[in-house]
Design an enzyme around this catalytic site. Sequence first.
Site, PDB file in Angstrom:
ATOM      1  N   GLY A 256       2.515   4.218   3.559  1.00  0.00           N
ATOM      2  CA  GLY A 256       2.058   4.701   2.256  1.00  0.00           C
ATOM      3  C   GLY A 256       2.649   4.017   1.048  1.00  0.00           C
ATOM      4  O   GLY A 256       2.326   4.397  -0.086  1.00  0.00           O
ATOM      5  N   GLY A 257       3.478   3.016   1.240  1.00  0.00           N
ATOM      6  CA  GLY A 257       4.086   2.345   0.094  1.00  0.00           C
ATOM      7  C   GLY A 257       3.068   1.688  -0.817  1.00  0.00           C
ATOM      8  O   GLY A 257       3.162   1.775  -2.049  1.00  0.00           O
ATOM      9  N   CYS A 373       1.466  -8.917   7.473  1.00  0.00           N
ATOM     10  CA  CYS A 373       2.860  -9.381   7.405  1.00  0.00           C
ATOM     11  C   CYS A 373       3.096 -10.366   8.544  1.00  0.00           C
ATOM     12  O   CYS A 373       4.094 -10.300   9.261  1.00  0.00           O
ATOM     13  CB  CYS A 373       3.852  -8.224   7.426  1.00  0.00           C
TER      14      CYS A 373
END
Length: 431
Positions: A256-257, A373
């Site tokens: 949720g960042g 990522c």
Amino acid sequence: MSQNNTRYLASLVLKRVLDDNRSMTQALAELPEALSPSQKGQIQDFCFGTLRQLARYSYYLNQLTEQKLSAELNPIRYLIAIGMYQLDSERVADHAALAETVDAVIPWQMPKMKGLVNAVLRSYQREQESLAKKADATGLQVTSSHPQWLISKLKKAYPKGFKKIIKANLAHPPFWLRVNTLVNSAEHFSEQLKQADIEFSQDDDAILLEQAIAVDKLPGFAEGSCAVQDKAAQQAAKLLNAQAGERVLDACAAPGGKTAHILAASPDVKEVVALDIDATRLNRVAQNLTRLKADANLIAADASDDKWWDKEQFDRILLDAPCSATGVIRRHPDIMYLRRETDIAELAKLQKQILDNLWPMLKPGGTLLYATCSVLPEENKQQITEFLQQHKDAKLAPIFDSETASDPGWQIFPGNKNMDGFYYARLVKQA
């Protein structure tokens, strides 16, 4: 001997990771709740530091013993590696590293192994320098702990830079914060840090601490003053650039960042839908949003199908796709041991499925930001190049002028400006 011996517990975590294929996050979460923050921090340091150099330590062990240890003695192997890491790091006195590592054999109920652990670590003390020279001559698989398949892929993709990527993967990660502008300003938060004598540098809302600290020591953390988020991950909300009145989808949103950052960067959006396949991880999204004073519509569903979709198209979509995580090995060194070469093709297939599924959900004129990522081209620029070829209504919206359809996106390498390894590509749907 107490079962709370930190060396013993660190070797237990390593066993769960290396023998049981559990993630480091899962294994650390199973530690006894009664441990103090300093004990947990020490265990984490032992585990991360040892994993970064485990192939080297295993080589040393094989040089110092006449026979290789059997699989049943893996806990002893891991304890010896932890002892070697302590002797290398010089964070504790050598005699303490030796004595406490030997004592950690007892909870494993292998008392006869105390002599072996003591003898190997004492020999390592004496022969450290010569052993290191021998290891350095063996090649990257020993000196970097990277599996050969990953070394080969990195070398093929980046023949001039792969060693730099590997070196960065073995470094200690930086501690980045994002100021939560929903409740705080960068100026106010930086002043709070100064008053707390916390050393930092600043780049707009991104704060880099000189040293990692427990989050409860950060000013106003419980009240949502900031979020722990690498600077590379902080680029997502900026590149998505959601506008007032728009409907936004954050696909594969946990933890949720990025959802919270979108809401902070664009507080006047109509709605943010945070989608994730894992309902448990979605609970963590809810907790993070609550702390950060942000609100989104949370949906537990699979991004590779459209059963959850209400048929109302989105103005902007962030797809933080499931990936190999090869750009964040310095934060998760267990990736070097848990990831398999066969995973890459499977992940690329899943990424394509999700991209194809989400594209109809984007309005004509809308923007989709693809993110991973990873540092592997199969998951990144190759994925986007193929998508552009197969979807005639998709157009590259370059982040940099140098981008082309055959070489799209922004590949951030680990360590570049202190950031994690990340990839972004921005697509616009033509009307």
